[in-house]
Design an enzyme around this catalytic site. Structure first.
Site, PDB file in Angstrom:
ATOM      1  N   PHE A  96       0.865  -1.180   0.000  1.00  0.00           N
ATOM      2  CA  PHE A  96       0.000   0.000   0.000  1.00  0.00           C
ATOM      3  C   PHE A  96       0.903   1.231   0.000  1.00  0.00           C
ATOM      4  CE2 PHE A  96      -4.689   0.349   1.245  1.00  0.00           C
ATOM      5  CZ  PHE A  96      -5.072  -0.778   0.544  1.00  0.00           C
TER       6      PHE A  96
ATOM      7  N   GLN B  36      -8.535  14.347   3.493  1.00  0.00           N
ATOM      8  CA  GLN B  36      -7.790  13.528   2.517  1.00  0.00           C
ATOM      9  C   GLN B  36      -8.516  13.401   1.181  1.00  0.00           C
ATOM     10  OE1 GLN B  36      -7.092   8.946   2.878  1.00  0.00           O
ATOM     11  NE2 GLN B  36      -5.144   9.948   3.276  1.00  0.00           N
TER      12      GLN B  36
ATOM     13  N   HIS C  53      -8.416  10.978  -2.163  1.00  0.00           N
ATOM     14  CA  HIS C  53      -7.898   9.686  -2.624  1.00  0.00           C
ATOM     15  C   HIS C  53      -7.568   9.808  -4.110  1.00  0.00           C
ATOM     16  CE1 HIS C  53      -7.601   5.442  -3.585  1.00  0.00           C
ATOM     17  NE2 HIS C  53      -7.710   5.139  -2.293  1.00  0.00           N
TER      18      HIS C  53
ATOM     19  N   LEU D  75     -14.875   4.634  -5.296  1.00  0.00           N
ATOM     20  CA  LEU D  75     -13.467   4.352  -5.068  1.00  0.00           C
ATOM     21  C   LEU D  75     -12.974   3.141  -5.845  1.00  0.00           C
ATOM     22  CD1 LEU D  75     -11.257   5.404  -2.839  1.00  0.00           C
ATOM     23  CD2 LEU D  75     -11.530   3.063  -2.079  1.00  0.00           C
TER      24      LEU D  75
ATOM     25  N   GLU E 224      -6.622   1.515  -3.412  1.00  0.00           N
ATOM     26  CA  GLU E 224      -5.170   1.650  -3.504  1.00  0.00           C
ATOM     27  C   GLU E 224      -4.511   0.282  -3.717  1.00  0.00           C
ATOM     28  OE1 GLU E 224      -3.666   4.646  -0.873  1.00  0.00           O
ATOM     29  OE2 GLU E 224      -2.111   3.301  -0.153  1.00  0.00           O
TER      30      GLU E 224
ATOM     31  N   ARG F 213      -1.034   9.186  -0.132  1.00  0.00           N
ATOM     32  CA  ARG F 213      -2.168   9.654  -0.940  1.00  0.00           C
ATOM     33  C   ARG F 213      -2.123  11.153  -1.209  1.00  0.00           C
ATOM     34  NH1 ARG F 213      -6.950   6.110   1.928  1.00  0.00           N
ATOM     35  NH2 ARG F 213      -6.312   4.159   0.920  1.00  0.00           N
TER      36      ARG F 213
ATOM     37  N   HIS G 147     -11.961  11.914   0.371  1.00  0.00           N
ATOM     38  CA  HIS G 147     -12.096  10.511   0.774  1.00  0.00           C
ATOM     39  C   HIS G 147     -12.171  10.292   2.282  1.00  0.00           C
ATOM     40  CE1 HIS G 147     -11.609   6.196   0.616  1.00  0.00           C
ATOM     41  NE2 HIS G 147     -10.521   6.260   1.357  1.00  0.00           N
TER      42      HIS G 147
ATOM     43  N   ARG H 273      -3.723  10.339   6.406  1.00  0.00           N
ATOM     44  CA  ARG H 273      -3.862   8.945   6.833  1.00  0.00           C
ATOM     45  C   ARG H 273      -3.261   8.026   5.783  1.00  0.00           C
ATOM     46  NH1 ARG H 273      -7.295   4.674   5.455  1.00  0.00           N
ATOM     47  NH2 ARG H 273      -8.923   5.847   4.393  1.00  0.00           N
TER      48      ARG H 273
HETATM   49  C1  LIG Z   1     -14.945   3.597  -0.570  1.00  0.00           C
HETATM   50  C2  LIG Z   1     -14.072   3.525   0.628  1.00  0.00           C
HETATM   51  C3  LIG Z   1     -13.133   2.523   0.745  1.00  0.00           C
HETATM   52  C4  LIG Z   1     -12.323   2.459   1.860  1.00  0.00           C
HETATM   53  N1  LIG Z   1     -11.381   1.466   1.952  1.00  0.00           N
HETATM   54  C5  LIG Z   1     -10.598   1.403   3.056  1.00  0.00           C
HETATM   55  C6  LIG Z   1      -9.621   0.379   3.187  1.00  0.00           C
HETATM   56  O1  LIG Z   1      -9.452  -0.481   2.325  1.00  0.00           O
HETATM   57  N2  LIG Z   1      -8.870   0.357   4.291  1.00  0.00           N
HETATM   58  C7  LIG Z   1      -9.017   1.275   5.303  1.00  0.00           C
HETATM   59  O2  LIG Z   1      -8.295   1.207   6.289  1.00  0.00           O
HETATM   60  N3  LIG Z   1      -9.950   2.245   5.209  1.00  0.00           N
HETATM   61  C8  LIG Z   1     -10.737   2.331   4.120  1.00  0.00           C
HETATM   62  N4  LIG Z   1     -11.674   3.322   4.033  1.00  0.00           N
HETATM   63  C9  LIG Z   1     -11.961   4.152   5.224  1.00  0.00           C
HETATM   64  C10 LIG Z   1     -12.789   3.345   6.219  1.00  0.00           C
HETATM   65  O3  LIG Z   1     -13.698   2.522   5.545  1.00  0.00           O
HETATM   66  C11 LIG Z   1     -13.579   4.254   7.161  1.00  0.00           C
HETATM   67  O4  LIG Z   1     -12.751   5.256   7.659  1.00  0.00           O
HETATM   68  C12 LIG Z   1     -14.118   3.447   8.335  1.00  0.00           C
HETATM   69  O5  LIG Z   1     -14.794   2.301   7.897  1.00  0.00           O
HETATM   70  C13 LIG Z   1     -15.028   4.309   9.204  1.00  0.00           C
HETATM   71  O6  LIG Z   1     -15.642   3.483  10.154  1.00  0.00           O
HETATM   72  P1  LIG Z   1     -16.496   4.107  11.343  1.00  0.00           P
HETATM   73  O7  LIG Z   1     -17.004   2.989  12.140  1.00  0.00           O
HETATM   74  O8  LIG Z   1     -15.688   5.155  12.021  1.00  0.00           O
HETATM   75  O9  LIG Z   1     -17.692   4.878  10.615  1.00  0.00           O
HETATM   76  P2  LIG Z   1     -18.800   4.357   9.586  1.00  0.00           P
HETATM   77  O10 LIG Z   1     -18.551   3.009   9.074  1.00  0.00           O
HETATM   78  O11 LIG Z   1     -18.942   5.471   8.603  1.00  0.00           O
HETATM   79  O12 LIG Z   1     -20.094   4.260  10.467  1.00  0.00           O
HETATM   80  C14 LIG Z   1     -20.784   5.402  10.921  1.00  0.00           C
HETATM   81  C15 LIG Z   1     -22.057   4.966  11.599  1.00  0.00           C
HETATM   82  O13 LIG Z   1     -22.647   6.084  12.233  1.00  0.00           O
HETATM   83  C16 LIG Z   1     -24.033   6.101  11.971  1.00  0.00           C
HETATM   84  N5  LIG Z   1     -24.447   7.501  12.126  1.00  0.00           N
HETATM   85  C17 LIG Z   1     -23.937   8.597  11.520  1.00  0.00           C
HETATM   86  N6  LIG Z   1     -24.522   9.700  11.985  1.00  0.00           N
HETATM   87  C18 LIG Z   1     -25.418   9.299  12.921  1.00  0.00           C
HETATM   88  C19 LIG Z   1     -26.333   9.977  13.778  1.00  0.00           C
HETATM   89  N7  LIG Z   1     -26.412  11.307  13.792  1.00  0.00           N
HETATM   90  N8  LIG Z   1     -27.131   9.239  14.583  1.00  0.00           N
HETATM   91  C20 LIG Z   1     -27.060   7.889  14.606  1.00  0.00           C
HETATM   92  N9  LIG Z   1     -26.181   7.209  13.838  1.00  0.00           N
HETATM   93  C21 LIG Z   1     -25.384   7.903  13.008  1.00  0.00           C
HETATM   94  C22 LIG Z   1     -24.177   5.493  10.615  1.00  0.00           C
HETATM   95  O14 LIG Z   1     -25.462   4.968  10.431  1.00  0.00           O
HETATM   96  C23 LIG Z   1     -23.122   4.392  10.691  1.00  0.00           C
HETATM   97  O15 LIG Z   1     -23.668   3.258  11.315  1.00  0.00           O
HETATM   98  C24 LIG Z   1     -12.471   3.412   2.884  1.00  0.00           C
HETATM   99  C25 LIG Z   1     -13.391   4.430   2.761  1.00  0.00           C
HETATM  100  C26 LIG Z   1     -14.157   4.521   1.623  1.00  0.00           C
HETATM  101  C27 LIG Z   1     -15.046   5.700   1.449  1.00  0.00           C
END
Ligand SMILES: Cc1cc2nc3c(=O)[nH]c(=O)nc-3n(C[C@H](O)[C@H](O)[C@H](O)COP(=O)(O)OP(=O)(O)OC[C@H]3O[C@@H](n4cnc5c(N)ncnc54)[C@H](O)[C@@H]3O)c2cc1C
Length: 648
Positions: A143, A258, A260, A270, A273, A304, A372, A408
């Site tokens: 990566f 960030q 991407h 997306l 990477e 990135r 991203h 990141r």
């Molecule tokens: C397309 C894509 C691919 C990616 N690939 C990678 C990868 O390969 N490797 C890597 O390390 N990272 C990757 N990332 C980044 C990574 O996926 C995210 O940073 C990470 O999954 C975020 O997880 P989280 O649990 O913090 O938030 P999220 O998974 O975004 O979850 C947020 C939660 O909060 C809830 N929520 C939001 N607002 C409210 C509210 N006001 N009230 C109640 N609930 C709410 C939503 O319903 C959801 O359940 C990628 C990101 C994208 C966009």
């Protein structure tokens, strides 16, 4: 059945990987946990994560010599020395545990194949013999910005596999999940967080949940960039908004956004990477590999921020491929072959076919950089506890913990969600076990009444005011074009003025649909002002930071300035104030001294203060800015100087 006032020990706002992992830890420690989520947890944005999760397992030949210390070094360099080094160190140590734990929960990791393997490295085909005894171990791919192959992956559906496994554990433990609910504000008494006010998205009804500990795990704020983001439509930053709305809790480094390098043009979906990690490369309109000229050592696998800038510059120089949707560049993964694409990059294969109608084994993929990831978020201490408000915690992308600083590294976010979910979940459980829920319910009912009034006020408005969707789109255009990959003082000033105007417009906007119940227009209207306020903190933070660091690149201040800006931006916004207020705290205890990242520019303004004298004031200064005491002494896990044996 929902009643107007409910209680629980631990309230987790967000059902993505970070929130669910945190809830599992709290529930396993005997606390009653409740998860709230806009969508069923398995549809959280975590599910979209593709390419991998970083952990120093050293399972294959190109990962030999890897260790948590090397991972720590990569993470700090990747952050452009913006990370809290102690947090980065804890993270790197714990990431291997998180990966193995996921295997235990059922994630079908792609595995090492012993014997001869065919790889592509820096565009060249290479055969490498993997040791027979490593056959079947968790596989790792290359990566950006890393010294070793470290990203563990489940084809290109790593987030999907991880979230389904974690959610199964939530179901197994019987944790209460309320989906299609939205937290709209926090309940607090000025020093202690007491829970949250929630809007049911099925009925439009409000209820309050009082809790001993409240955790914000709502993901990033990519949607303030409108259509110019790889993020899901639910990533609207509402968790950061409810913290900001307290007027007490600061957000950290909001200007650190960030971009991407490779999202599909024009949809913005997306393309991981992992494509470049597995040997894909970037081409300009003349089919020239411009990254080899720009970054001879790391090429397409610089960090990135660096790759995105080179791509944007390449297009500014007229070397982009023209299209009706603006210029793009090419990602070439044809040489990886159909079998590789259909196994190790299966989701990319599907995305290219389903959303661009092309076969990536035979055709070039049109790509361009897009917003991203949100490095900024609710500023928390090492335990994940928010500054200035006891009992409020944040984890995952919603938090500024802060191991990513100003950039990141790919694969470090999935790992962060699970590492911080586990560690912070433990602290949350300890916190909840140590206090009682005795509190004045008046705080809850006042917050409920205020939320209900906000919705009623929106529905009462009449006339021909602006549409909330036009305001949203204008915000996205401003953010992408004036607070984007390249930033300048003049454009940032314009952005601040634009956003101030949009905030005024928001006060005059009128809804087309007046239904108080299931009404997506009302639901979005209730978020819009908060999103504009977040956008303002990003634009004003970027305007104030007169240096370039990681993803924050100022064309008028192109150098990283460690003399004046080795610090973290904190922003608070009191409800009655027209503007947010900014302050700056030291980045954290330094172990690895600021230096060259190994890619990007080596020019910078060096700090003249000694590391020892910088470190002396860190703890007091951070406490002065609101950091609450954490369970261990800060710095106790930072093994001073261990990095020196890895730096030559
Ligand atoms: C397309 C894509 C691919 C990616 N690939 C990678 C990868 O390969 N490797 C890597 O390390 N990272 C990757 N990332 C980044 C990574 O996926 C995210 O940073 C990470 O999954 C975020 O997880 P989280 O649990 O913090 O938030 P999220 O998974 O975004 O979850 C947020 C939660 O909060 C809830 N929520 C939001 N607002 C409210 C509210 N006001 N009230 C109640 N609930 C709410 C939503 O319903 C959801 O359940 C990628 C990101 C994208 C966009």
């Amino acid at each position: 059945m929902i009643t107007r006032l409910e209680t629980t020990d631990v309230l987790v706002i967000g059902g993505g990987l970070a929130g669910e992992r945190c809830a599992i830890e709290a529930a396993a420690a005997g606390q009653e946990a409740m998860i709230l989520s806009l969508v069923p947890p398995r549809r959280s944005h975590s599910c979209a994560a593709q390419g991998g999760m970083q952990a120093a397992l050293a399972n294959c030949v190109k990962a030999e010599g890897d260790s948590p210390t090397v991972h720590f070094l990569d993470t700090v360099r990747g952050s452009d020395w913006g990370a809290d080094q102690e947090v980065a160190n804890i993270f790197a140590e714990e990431a291997p545990v998180a990966v193995r734990e996921l295997a235990h929960f059922g994630v079908p990791w792609s595995r090492v194949k012993g014997g001869r393997n065919h790889y592509f490295i820096k565009g060249e085909a290479v055969d490498i013999d993997e040791a027979a005894e490593n056959d079947g171990l968790i596989g790792q791919r290359d990566f950006g910005g890393t010294a070793k192959w470290r990203a563990c992956y489940a084809a290109a559906g790593t987030g999907h596999a991880a979230l389904y496994a974690i959610d199964s554990e939530v179901v197994r433990l019987g944790i209460t999940v309320r989906d299609r609910t939205e937290v709209v504000s926090l309940i607090h008494d000025g020093s202690r967080c007491l829970g949250a006010v929630v809007r049911c998205l099925r009925t439009g009804k409000y209820f309050a949940v009082m809790a001993k500990a409240t955790v914000i795990a709502t993901g990033g704020y990519g949607r303030i960039y409108g259509q110019y983001t790889s993020n899901a439509t639910i990533n609207e930053g509402t968790g950061a908004v409810i913290a900001l709305d307290t007027g007490i809790v600061p957000l950290g480094n909001m200007e650190a956004v960030q971009f991407h390098p490779t999202t599909l043009s024009p949809s913005g979906i997306l393309v991981t990477e992992g494509c470049r990690g597995d040997g894909g490369y970037l081409l300009d309109k003349n089919l020239h590999r411009f990254m080899v000229d720009a970054e001879p050592e790391k090429q397409e696998l610089a960090s990135r921020d660096v790759v995105s800038r080179h791509m944007a510059q390449c297009m500014r120089d007229g070397k982009g491929v023209d299209s009706p949707y603006g210029p793009h560049l090419w990602l070439d993964i044809r040489h990886l072959g159909e079998e590789h694409l259909r196994t190790k990059l299966l989701e990319v294969w599907d995305i290219c076919r389903d959303f661009a109608g092309l076969n990536p084994a035979e055709e070039l993929v049109p790509v361009r950089p897009t917003q991203h990831y949100s490095m900024g978020g609710v500023r928390v201490n090492k335990d994940g506890e928010a500054y200035s408000l006891s009992g409020l915690f944040a984890v995952g992308e919603a938090a500024c913990w802060d191991m990513h600083g100003f950039n990141r590294l790919g694969g470090n976010s999935l790992a962060e969600t699970l590492v911080s979910g586990r560690l912070v979940g433990r602290r949350v459980a300890e916190h909840a076990a140590g206090i009682s829920l005795r509190a004045d319910t008046g705080y809850a009912f006042d917050a409920l009444a205020a939320a209900e009034k906000r919705a009623a006020d929106w529905l009462k408005r009449s006339g021909n005011g602006p549409s909330i969707y036009d305001i949203r789109d204008a915000m996205g255009e401003t953010m992408m074009h004036k607070v984007g990959i390249f930033r300048s003082g003049d454009e940032l000033q314009e952005a601040v003025s634009d956003l101030a105007q949009l905030l005024d417009d928001c006060d005059n906007a009128v809804l087309r649909c007046k239904d108080p119940g299931v009404n997506p227009e009302l639901a979005f209207a209730l978020r819009l002002k908060g999103m504009l306020r977040l956008a303002m903190t990003v634009a004003m933070g970027a305007r104030a930071r007169t240096e370039s660091r990681g993803a924050h690149f100022r064309t008028d201040f192109p150098l990283r300035n460690d003399e004046e800006w080795l610090n973290r931006t904190l922003v608070r916004w009191a409800a009655d104030q027209p503007e947010p207020s900014f302050s700056y705290e030291p980045t954290g205890l330094i172990d690895l001294p600021p230096g060259h990242r190994g890619y990007g520019s080596d020019e910078r303004i060096e700090m003249t203060q000694s590391i020892d004298s910088y470190n002396e004031s860190v703890l007091d200064e951070q406490a002065r800015h609101g950091r609450l005491a954490s369970n261990e002494d800060m710095g106790s896990r930072l093994s001073r100087g261990a990095w020196q044996e890895f730096v030559h």
